[in-house]
Design a protein around this motif. Structure first.
Motif, PDB file in Angstrom:
ATOM      1  N   GLY A   1       0.773  -1.155  -0.038  1.00 56.28           N
ATOM      2  CA  GLY A   1      -0.033  -0.249   0.148  1.00 56.28           C
ATOM      3  C   GLY A   1       0.847   1.236  -0.109  1.00 56.28           C
ATOM      4  O   GLY A   1      -0.041   2.343   0.069  1.00 56.28           O
ATOM      5  N   ARG A   2       2.165   1.177  -0.310  1.00 55.34           N
ATOM      6  CA  ARG A   2       3.038   2.462  -0.237  1.00 55.34           C
ATOM      7  C   ARG A   2       3.989   2.265  -1.231  1.00 55.34           C
ATOM      8  O   ARG A   2       4.537   1.323  -1.355  1.00 55.34           O
ATOM      9  N   THR A   3       4.475   3.374  -1.897  1.00 54.65           N
ATOM     10  CA  THR A   3       5.495   3.561  -2.662  1.00 54.65           C
ATOM     11  C   THR A   3       6.834   3.579  -1.969  1.00 54.65           C
ATOM     12  O   THR A   3       6.944   3.957  -0.822  1.00 54.65           O
ATOM     13  N   ALA A   4       7.738   3.482  -2.865  1.00 52.17           N
ATOM     14  CA  ALA A   4       9.241   3.679  -2.186  1.00 52.17           C
ATOM     15  C   ALA A   4       9.320   5.080  -1.684  1.00 52.17           C
ATOM     16  O   ALA A   4      10.050   5.337  -0.749  1.00 52.17           O
ATOM     17  N   LEU A   5       8.723   6.182  -2.365  1.00 52.52           N
ATOM     18  CA  LEU A   5       9.137   7.486  -2.037  1.00 52.52           C
ATOM     19  C   LEU A   5       8.420   7.820  -0.583  1.00 52.52           C
ATOM     20  O   LEU A   5       8.957   8.534   0.274  1.00 52.52           O
TER      21      LEU A   5
ATOM     22  N   ALA B   1       9.378   9.775  -9.721  1.00 53.68           N
ATOM     23  CA  ALA B   1       8.347   9.209  -8.584  1.00 53.68           C
ATOM     24  C   ALA B   1       7.517  10.481  -8.160  1.00 53.68           C
ATOM     25  O   ALA B   1       7.691  11.721  -8.230  1.00 53.68           O
ATOM     26  N   ASP B   2       6.249  10.318  -8.104  1.00 60.75           N
ATOM     27  CA  ASP B   2       5.241  11.385  -7.985  1.00 60.75           C
ATOM     28  C   ASP B   2       4.937  11.465  -6.473  1.00 60.75           C
ATOM     29  O   ASP B   2       4.438  10.645  -5.761  1.00 60.75           O
ATOM     30  N   PRO B   3       5.106  12.640  -5.642  1.00 61.91           N
ATOM     31  CA  PRO B   3       5.013  13.109  -4.378  1.00 61.91           C
ATOM     32  C   PRO B   3       3.789  13.095  -3.892  1.00 61.91           C
ATOM     33  O   PRO B   3       3.353  12.791  -2.848  1.00 61.91           O
ATOM     34  N   TRP B   4       2.803  13.281  -5.032  1.00 60.06           N
ATOM     35  CA  TRP B   4       1.536  13.643  -4.568  1.00 60.06           C
ATOM     36  C   TRP B   4       0.620  12.316  -5.081  1.00 60.06           C
ATOM     37  O   TRP B   4      -0.839  12.532  -5.091  1.00 60.06           O
ATOM     38  N   ARG B   5       0.879  11.432  -5.340  1.00 61.01           N
ATOM     39  CA  ARG B   5       0.313  10.072  -5.642  1.00 61.01           C
ATOM     40  C   ARG B   5      -0.716   9.836  -4.367  1.00 61.01           C
ATOM     41  O   ARG B   5      -0.134   9.417  -3.425  1.00 61.01           O
ATOM     42  N   PRO B   6      -1.928   9.719  -4.478  1.00 62.96           N
ATOM     43  CA  PRO B   6      -2.761   9.408  -3.272  1.00 62.96           C
ATOM     44  C   PRO B   6      -2.554   7.980  -2.724  1.00 62.96           C
ATOM     45  O   PRO B   6      -2.400   7.080  -3.518  1.00 62.96           O
ATOM     46  N   MET B   7      -2.307   7.847  -1.403  1.00 64.24           N
ATOM     47  CA  MET B   7      -2.317   6.657  -0.715  1.00 64.24           C
ATOM     48  C   MET B   7      -2.193   6.680   0.995  1.00 64.24           C
ATOM     49  O   MET B   7      -2.363   7.832   1.365  1.00 64.24           O
ATOM     50  N   MET B   8      -2.605   5.710   1.498  1.00 64.88           N
ATOM     51  CA  MET B   8      -2.601   5.797   2.875  1.00 64.88           C
ATOM     52  C   MET B   8      -3.416   6.753   3.528  1.00 64.88           C
ATOM     53  O   MET B   8      -2.912   7.654   4.144  1.00 64.88           O
ATOM     54  N   ALA B   9      -4.729   6.589   3.218  1.00 66.26           N
ATOM     55  CA  ALA B   9      -5.736   7.545   3.880  1.00 66.26           C
ATOM     56  C   ALA B   9      -5.656   8.966   3.640  1.00 66.26           C
ATOM     57  O   ALA B   9      -5.865   9.885   4.421  1.00 66.26           O
ATOM     58  N   GLY B  10      -5.069   9.046   2.282  1.00 64.31           N
ATOM     59  CA  GLY B  10      -4.780  10.580   1.835  1.00 64.31           C
ATOM     60  C   GLY B  10      -3.553  10.991   2.340  1.00 64.31           C
ATOM     61  O   GLY B  10      -3.182  12.028   1.719  1.00 64.31           O
ATOM     62  N   TRP B  11      -2.608  10.219   2.806  1.00 63.94           N
ATOM     63  CA  TRP B  11      -1.271  10.777   3.084  1.00 63.94           C
ATOM     64  C   TRP B  11      -0.359  10.425   2.004  1.00 63.94           C
ATOM     65  O   TRP B  11       0.356   9.148   1.904  1.00 63.94           O
ATOM     66  N   SER B  12      -0.445  11.044   0.964  1.00 65.00           N
ATOM     67  CA  SER B  12       0.407  10.814  -0.177  1.00 65.00           C
ATOM     68  C   SER B  12       2.066  11.234   0.453  1.00 65.00           C
ATOM     69  O   SER B  12       2.262  11.825   1.535  1.00 65.00           O
TER      70      SER B  12
ATOM     71  N   ALA C   1       8.112   2.449   8.729  1.00 65.88           N
ATOM     72  CA  ALA C   1       7.316   2.982   7.542  1.00 65.88           C
ATOM     73  C   ALA C   1       6.444   1.447   6.848  1.00 65.88           C
ATOM     74  O   ALA C   1       5.473   1.601   6.431  1.00 65.88           O
ATOM     75  N   TYR C   2       6.778   0.307   7.187  1.00 66.19           N
ATOM     76  CA  TYR C   2       6.328  -0.778   6.901  1.00 66.19           C
ATOM     77  C   TYR C   2       5.224  -1.418   7.844  1.00 66.19           C
ATOM     78  O   TYR C   2       4.539  -2.360   7.370  1.00 66.19           O
ATOM     79  N   THR C   3       5.224  -0.954   9.166  1.00 68.16           N
ATOM     80  CA  THR C   3       4.264  -1.339  10.030  1.00 68.16           C
ATOM     81  C   THR C   3       3.193  -0.472  10.362  1.00 68.16           C
ATOM     82  O   THR C   3       2.199  -1.031  10.937  1.00 68.16           O
ATOM     83  N   VAL C   4       2.952   0.444   9.492  1.00 66.79           N
ATOM     84  CA  VAL C   4       2.030   1.193   9.825  1.00 66.79           C
ATOM     85  C   VAL C   4       0.719   0.632   9.095  1.00 66.79           C
ATOM     86  O   VAL C   4       0.925   0.349   7.768  1.00 66.79           O
ATOM     87  N   PRO C   5      -0.618   0.215   9.584  1.00 68.35           N
ATOM     88  CA  PRO C   5      -1.189  -0.516   8.816  1.00 68.35           C
ATOM     89  C   PRO C   5      -2.054   0.111   7.632  1.00 68.35           C
ATOM     90  O   PRO C   5      -2.307   1.414   7.730  1.00 68.35           O
ATOM     91  N   THR C   6      -2.327  -0.602   6.724  1.00 67.68           N
ATOM     92  CA  THR C   6      -2.872   0.112   5.250  1.00 67.68           C
ATOM     93  C   THR C   6      -4.078   0.482   5.492  1.00 67.68           C
ATOM     94  O   THR C   6      -4.653   1.580   4.824  1.00 67.68           O
ATOM     95  N   ASP C   7      -4.926   0.093   6.558  1.00 68.65           N
ATOM     96  CA  ASP C   7      -6.166   0.410   7.034  1.00 68.65           C
ATOM     97  C   ASP C   7      -6.319   1.690   7.968  1.00 68.65           C
ATOM     98  O   ASP C   7      -7.444   1.754   8.474  1.00 68.65           O
TER      99      ASP C   7
END
Length: 319
Positions: A70-74, A94-105, A262-268
């Motif tokens: 659910g998250r990009t390398a950026l 890489a796109d800094p403003w790509r939507p993900m993680m509850a709106g936290w691009s 960074a990897y343990t933040v739940p995607t939901d």
């Protein structure tokens, strides 16, 4: 040599070693495949590697914005504060403003951190909300206020909107006037019923319950009894296993938490939970205080220097 499923980055433990990464690529390692801990090479490098390795891998992958869990390398680079890696990824497209993680691009997340001008805003309304900005400001105040305190072996319960007097009554605790607290600090393991002695302090927003030498303050029996009608964030800093804890709500619902990377933040996770994980990474004590909205001015209530000391009744505090 063509990349194969049999060559999966087994030789790379140091993602800052450009020569090692290039050697692995030369033997056929696939830049798009998982590494042994089920992350992508570019994500691993963004998280804990060097900008040189990030730049190398970014030219080799099929998609520099490919997501993993659910998250990009950026997003990884921004969360972990690896600004040089973030810049290398943006340079590679890489796109800094790509939507993900509850709106936290990645871009929005960077606005809450120490480098808010890392990426140009795409529009004037892309910034933080008033509530988010307030949370960032409070983290910037609270973490320095608590300072670099030593907390190995300490347990803690941060109770919102409940006074020390009320929490004492809920716990059916009594004053521990007969206990030599200084001696207890020095040799708690030789003191009978040391596990039943806790400190409690009124603070702005509620109260803090602490036990500097054990885990009792964070046990389910304590946090369930003090949390009816409110919320309690607890933690235990286990010297053998790091910090973790629970959140009790209204005397019944208990949710476990662990310090986030960074990897343990739940995607939901909710948007505010992701922000808290980012703001308080590496600061579990401040995370508990902020979760209960306790506005401490110093670490005295945490370490017990300003506490009233209580004796808990003998019962199973793990239920």
């Amino acid at each position: 040599m063509a990349a194969t499923d049999d060559v999966r980055w087994w030789g790379v433990n140091d993602w800052t070693d450009l020569n090692l990464v290039r050697a692995e690529l030369a033997t056929g390692a696939d830049p798009n495949s998982d590494v042994p801990v089920f992350e992508k090479p570019l994500h691993a490098a963004a998280d804990r590697g060097s900008p040189e390795v990030v730049a190398e891998l970014a030219t080799r992958v099929d998609d520099v914005d490919a997501e993993n869990r659910g998250r990009t390398a950026l997003w990884m680079a921004v969360f972990e504060g690896r600004t040089d890696n973030a810049r290398a990824l943006v340079s590679a497209g890489a796109d800094p403003w790509r939507p993900m993680m509850a709106g936290w691009s990645p871009g929005r997340l960077s606005l809450a951190g120490p480098t808010p001008h890392l990426f140009p805003l795409p529009s004037p309304d892309a910034g933080l909300s008033e509530a988010e900005a307030a949370a960032v400001a409070e983290a910037g105040r609270l973490i320095p206020a608590l300072g670099d305190l030593y907390y190995d072996g300490l347990s803690l319960a941060c109770v919102a909107d409940v006074s020390a007097t009320e929490a004492t009554a809920r716990l059916e605790a009594a004053p521990a006037d007969d206990v030599d607290i200084e001696a207890l600090y020095e040799a708690w393991w030789n003191t009978p019923d040391a596990d039943l002695i806790i400190g409690i302090t009124d603070v702005p927003g509620g109260c803090v319950i602490t036990q500097p030498w054990g885990n009792t303050a964070s046990t389910p029996g304590v946090i369930k009894r003090v949390s009816p009608g409110t919320v309690c964030y607890s933690m235990y800093a286990n010297p053998k296993g790091g910090s973790s804890g629970d959140v009790a709500r209204d005397g019944a619902v208990i949710t476990a938490w662990e310090p986030c990377v960074a990897y343990t933040v739940p995607t939901d996770a909710l948007a505010e939970e992701i922000l808290a994980a980012y703001l308080y990474r590496g600061h579990p004590v401040a995370f508990c205080c902020a979760g209960a909205d306790l506005r401490l001015a110093h670490a005295g209530p945490i370490i017990g220097s300003s506490a009233t000391w209580l004796r808990l009744p003998k019962r199973d505090w793990w239920t």
